[in-house]
Each structure stands twice: as C-alpha cells, then as structure tokens.
Design an enzyme around this catalytic site. Structure first.
Site, PDB file in Angstrom:
ATOM      1  N   ASP A  32      -4.177  10.791   0.067  1.00 26.10           N
ATOM      2  CA  ASP A  32      -4.048  10.967   1.517  1.00 26.10           C
ATOM      3  C   ASP A  32      -4.889  12.176   1.922  1.00 26.10           C
ATOM      4  O   ASP A  32      -4.366  13.222   2.329  1.00 26.10           O
ATOM      5  CB  ASP A  32      -2.587  11.159   1.905  1.00 26.10           C
ATOM      6  CG  ASP A  32      -1.757   9.928   1.580  1.00 26.10           C
ATOM      7  OD1 ASP A  32      -1.988   8.881   2.200  1.00 26.10           O
ATOM      8  OD2 ASP A  32      -0.893  10.013   0.684  1.00 26.10           O
ATOM      9  N   GLN A  48      -4.360  13.753  -3.405  1.00 25.66           N
ATOM     10  CA  GLN A  48      -5.694  13.600  -2.829  1.00 25.66           C
ATOM     11  C   GLN A  48      -5.863  12.231  -2.179  1.00 25.66           C
ATOM     12  O   GLN A  48      -6.710  12.062  -1.310  1.00 25.66           O
ATOM     13  CB  GLN A  48      -6.745  13.790  -3.927  1.00 25.66           C
ATOM     14  CG  GLN A  48      -8.183  13.517  -3.504  1.00 25.66           C
ATOM     15  CD  GLN A  48      -8.701  14.478  -2.456  1.00 25.66           C
ATOM     16  OE1 GLN A  48      -8.363  15.656  -2.497  1.00 25.66           O
ATOM     17  NE2 GLN A  48      -9.517  13.980  -1.524  1.00 25.66           N
ATOM     18  N   GLN A  85       6.302   9.335  11.972  1.00 29.58           N
ATOM     19  CA  GLN A  85       4.935   9.000  11.594  1.00 29.58           C
ATOM     20  C   GLN A  85       4.661   7.500  11.567  1.00 29.58           C
ATOM     21  O   GLN A  85       3.572   7.074  11.195  1.00 29.58           O
ATOM     22  CB  GLN A  85       4.581   9.626  10.246  1.00 29.58           C
ATOM     23  CG  GLN A  85       5.320   9.072   9.044  1.00 29.58           C
ATOM     24  CD  GLN A  85       5.131   9.957   7.830  1.00 29.58           C
ATOM     25  OE1 GLN A  85       5.645  11.070   7.757  1.00 29.58           O
ATOM     26  NE2 GLN A  85       4.360   9.463   6.854  1.00 29.58           N
ATOM     27  N   HIS A  93       3.443   9.699  -7.532  1.00 29.99           N
ATOM     28  CA  HIS A  93       4.424  10.758  -7.272  1.00 29.99           C
ATOM     29  C   HIS A  93       4.775  11.497  -8.568  1.00 29.99           C
ATOM     30  O   HIS A  93       4.948  12.718  -8.575  1.00 29.99           O
ATOM     31  CB  HIS A  93       5.704  10.168  -6.679  1.00 29.99           C
ATOM     32  CG  HIS A  93       5.514   9.450  -5.383  1.00 29.99           C
ATOM     33  ND1 HIS A  93       5.601   8.084  -5.265  1.00 29.99           N
ATOM     34  CD2 HIS A  93       5.236   9.912  -4.140  1.00 29.99           C
ATOM     35  CE1 HIS A  93       5.391   7.732  -4.011  1.00 29.99           C
ATOM     36  NE2 HIS A  93       5.166   8.815  -3.304  1.00 29.99           N
ATOM     37  N   ALA A 147      10.542   5.623  -2.963  1.00 29.50           N
ATOM     38  CA  ALA A 147       9.849   4.545  -3.671  1.00 29.50           C
ATOM     39  C   ALA A 147       8.838   5.148  -4.648  1.00 29.50           C
ATOM     40  O   ALA A 147       7.665   4.783  -4.679  1.00 29.50           O
ATOM     41  CB  ALA A 147       9.170   3.588  -2.685  1.00 29.50           C
ATOM     42  N   LEU A 148       9.313   6.069  -5.462  1.00 25.32           N
ATOM     43  CA  LEU A 148       8.437   6.861  -6.319  1.00 25.32           C
ATOM     44  C   LEU A 148       7.735   6.002  -7.362  1.00 25.32           C
ATOM     45  O   LEU A 148       8.329   5.117  -7.966  1.00 25.32           O
ATOM     46  CB  LEU A 148       9.231   7.966  -7.017  1.00 25.32           C
ATOM     47  CG  LEU A 148       9.965   8.968  -6.120  1.00 25.32           C
ATOM     48  CD1 LEU A 148      10.530  10.114  -6.957  1.00 25.32           C
ATOM     49  CD2 LEU A 148       9.079   9.499  -5.012  1.00 25.32           C
ATOM     50  N   HIS A 149       6.451   6.291  -7.550  1.00 29.40           N
ATOM     51  CA  HIS A 149       5.632   5.603  -8.550  1.00 29.40           C
ATOM     52  C   HIS A 149       4.872   6.654  -9.352  1.00 29.40           C
ATOM     53  O   HIS A 149       5.127   7.871  -9.215  1.00 29.40           O
ATOM     54  CB  HIS A 149       4.691   4.591  -7.885  1.00 29.40           C
ATOM     55  CG  HIS A 149       3.889   5.155  -6.747  1.00 29.40           C
ATOM     56  ND1 HIS A 149       2.990   6.189  -6.893  1.00 29.40           N
ATOM     57  CD2 HIS A 149       3.866   4.819  -5.422  1.00 29.40           C
ATOM     58  CE1 HIS A 149       2.428   6.462  -5.737  1.00 29.40           C
ATOM     59  NE2 HIS A 149       2.944   5.669  -4.817  1.00 29.40           N
ATOM     60  N   SER A 165       3.126   2.958  -2.469  1.00 32.20           N
ATOM     61  CA  SER A 165       4.386   2.226  -2.339  1.00 32.20           C
ATOM     62  C   SER A 165       4.171   0.882  -1.657  1.00 32.20           C
ATOM     63  O   SER A 165       4.977  -0.041  -1.820  1.00 32.20           O
ATOM     64  CB  SER A 165       5.385   3.061  -1.539  1.00 32.20           C
ATOM     65  OG  SER A 165       5.617   4.297  -2.174  1.00 32.20           O
ATOM     66  N   ARG A 166       3.097   0.750  -0.891  1.00 30.05           N
ATOM     67  CA  ARG A 166       2.826  -0.490  -0.170  1.00 30.05           C
ATOM     68  C   ARG A 166       2.158  -1.555  -1.040  1.00 30.05           C
ATOM     69  O   ARG A 166       2.031  -2.697  -0.612  1.00 30.05           O
ATOM     70  CB  ARG A 166       1.971  -0.205   1.066  1.00 30.05           C
ATOM     71  CG  ARG A 166       2.709   0.595   2.134  1.00 30.05           C
ATOM     72  CD  ARG A 166       1.870   0.753   3.398  1.00 30.05           C
ATOM     73  NE  ARG A 166       2.659   1.296   4.489  1.00 30.05           N
ATOM     74  CZ  ARG A 166       2.708   2.583   4.829  1.00 30.05           C
ATOM     75  NH1 ARG A 166       2.003   3.456   4.129  1.00 30.05           N
ATOM     76  NH2 ARG A 166       3.447   2.997   5.836  1.00 30.05           N
TER      77      ARG A 166
END
Length: 296
Positions: A151, A149, A61, A34, A29-31, A187-188
């Site tokens: 995360d 960064q 996870q 990414h 779900a690349l944005h 992605s969320r």
C-alpha cells in the site's frame, strides 16, 4: 503462544509496554503479508519489547458500494497468526471504542497527495485511512509502527502525516509479500475465481516488465508495463491506472531523465475484485533497494 486479547484502550493502557512498543495495524483476515510485518516488529523490539497488532475494520475508508459488509472477519484465526509470529497483544476494538461519538465530525485530510491515483478512484478513502491511523497511534502509543510497501500511497501519506503533525513515532516499511505465482498477498485475493486469478497475474508481470526497463528510462518503464496490461485487457482485467510516481509526494514522473527513487503503481479489477500493486524503482547510479524479485 496466544497473544493477550484486549478490546478497549483502557485495557491496553493497563498492560506493561516493555522496553519498546511496536504496532502493526490491520483490518484482520491476517495472511503472510501481515505475518511478515509482525515478524519485522518482533525482530525490531526484541524479547524485551512489546508487539501490538490492531484488528479493526475501519468503516471510514470504505466508499459507497465497496466491500465493507463482506470484508472477512476472522478474529480467532487472526489471534493464531499473530501469536505464532510473536505478537504479545491483539487490540481488537469495537467501532464504538474507536469512534465513541459516532461518525467523527473532525477528520484528518489527506490533502493533494490523497486525491491522486487511489484517491481519485476512491474519493475520501485516504481521509478515512489517516483518521483511523491517527486514532490508533494515539490509542496504542507505539515507539515504532510497521506498514507494508504494497500500500505504497498509504505508506507515503502516513509518513507525511507523522511528519506534518509531529507524531512521536517511527514509521518502518516492510517489502511486499507475494504468492508463488507473483500475486501480491491481499485479503481480497480470496474473492478471485480461477479465471480472475489468472488475469490478475498481469499486474505483477507488468511491474516486472517495468522494472526490467529501468536502464532505458522512465518512458520505457511505463511503456513496458502498459504493454503487458493492454494485452491482458481482453482477458477480463479492467485497468484503473498504471503510473510512475515520486515516492515522496506521489506526483507523476513525466521527465524522461528523472534520477532518483520512484514507484511504479498499478490498480485494476479482476471481475468485481479490485487489486493494487507496486514496485519501488531507482533511476541513476544504483544503491541498495528492494526489487520485485526480492520481495517474497
């Protein structure tokens, strides 16, 4: 140019790796966040190097009741994004390829750092993250790996794992990418309705308020961020935590005369969507650092 798609480690090993190999690990779900990682990787290794993007939704996870089943899977679109930004290879293994014996009995433990903040709200999450990162580092064998960064706790744990377990790879952090309204790309974000989107903007406002309070010390930073989040609590935002931590060990900073680097981190739910965000800070004499307003 469309990148070469491989789905087994054997296929990946059969490819010429170039002068230097960089890897960008994703769950798809690349944005644009990414994309920034891929661009940084391409710039680092140059035309003679190789950029590998991994696409793997890691079941280890996700906890009970989390969004594993509805997590977006958009491989064709991911290939387009990765290729546009300079990736040479997309490694999209199956669960059986990554975990050939089924759910692994032996896993990486995140230790004390993995039990606080995100780890406290998502028990076992970072054990699953580090286990898959370790496996993907083995499978892709990069010289350098790029992480966002955004995360920040994951980034700190990956760096610690690489140091503690002697992985022969350099870890490079890339600043958080934000949408025009300040929301950190995720992605969320696609799950947010209009009202939830509006309430979620309190996260970046809180971080900005905390950043502006740095000259007044750690206590003022936390106070300014909490004030913004408390005002948003009645508008559909349910805050899990706001914390000021040491970026090395993610221990909370309680000393109001703290000097050095820090991370102001926040997590909250807007409706059923859980969001995290952070900003790196520095207390004391200034040095070149990434600020919230410079991270887009």
């Amino acid at each position: 140019m469309r990148p070469h798609l491989v789905d087994t480690a054997a296929e990946l090993r059969s490819l010429a790796r170039g002068a230097e190999r960089a890897v960008v690990m994703t769950m798809g779900a690349l944005h644009e966040g990414h994309a920034a990682l891929v661009r940084a990787a391409r710039e680092r290794v140059g035309p003679e190097g190789q950029v590998v993007v991994t696409v793997f939704v890691n079941p280890l996870q996700f906890g009970a009741g989390e969004d594993l089943d509805r997590y977006p899977r958009t491989l064709e679109a991911d290939l387009e994004v990765a290729g546009k930004e300079g990736a040479d290879v997309v490694f999209a293994p199956s669960t059986a390829e990554v975990y050939p014996g089924g759910e692994p009995q032996v896993r990486i433990s995140a230790g004390p750092m993995g039990a606080v903040l995100e780890g406290a709200f998502r028990p076992g999450h970072f054990d699953g993250v580090l286990t898959v990162v370790a496996k993907l580092l083995h499978l892709t064998a990069p010289d350098v790996a790029f992480f966002g960064q955004k995360d920040a706790q994951q980034l700190a744990l990956v760096r610690r794992m690489v140091r503690d377990l002697n992985f022969p790879v350099e870890i490079v952090a890339v600043p958080t990418v934000r949408e025009a309204d300040g929301l950190a790309l995720s992605s969320r974000n696609r799950y947010l309705g209009d009202a939830e989107r509006t309430s979620s903007l309190a996260l970046s406002r809180a971080l900005r308020a905390g950043e502006e309070a740095v000259p007044r010390g750690p206590g003022a930073v936390l106070g300014a961020a909490r004030q913004v989040l408390e005002a948003a609590a009645g508008q559909g935002l349910d805050v899990d935590y706001v914390a000021l931590v040491d970026p090395e060990g993610f221990t909370e900073i309680t000393d109001d005369v703290w000097r050095g680097d820090a991370v102001l981190a926040v997590a909250a739910r807007a409706g059923t969507t859980r969001l995290i965000d952070n900003v790196p800070l520095h207390f004391g004499p200034p040095h070149p650092a990434q600020h919230l307003g410079e991270s887009r």
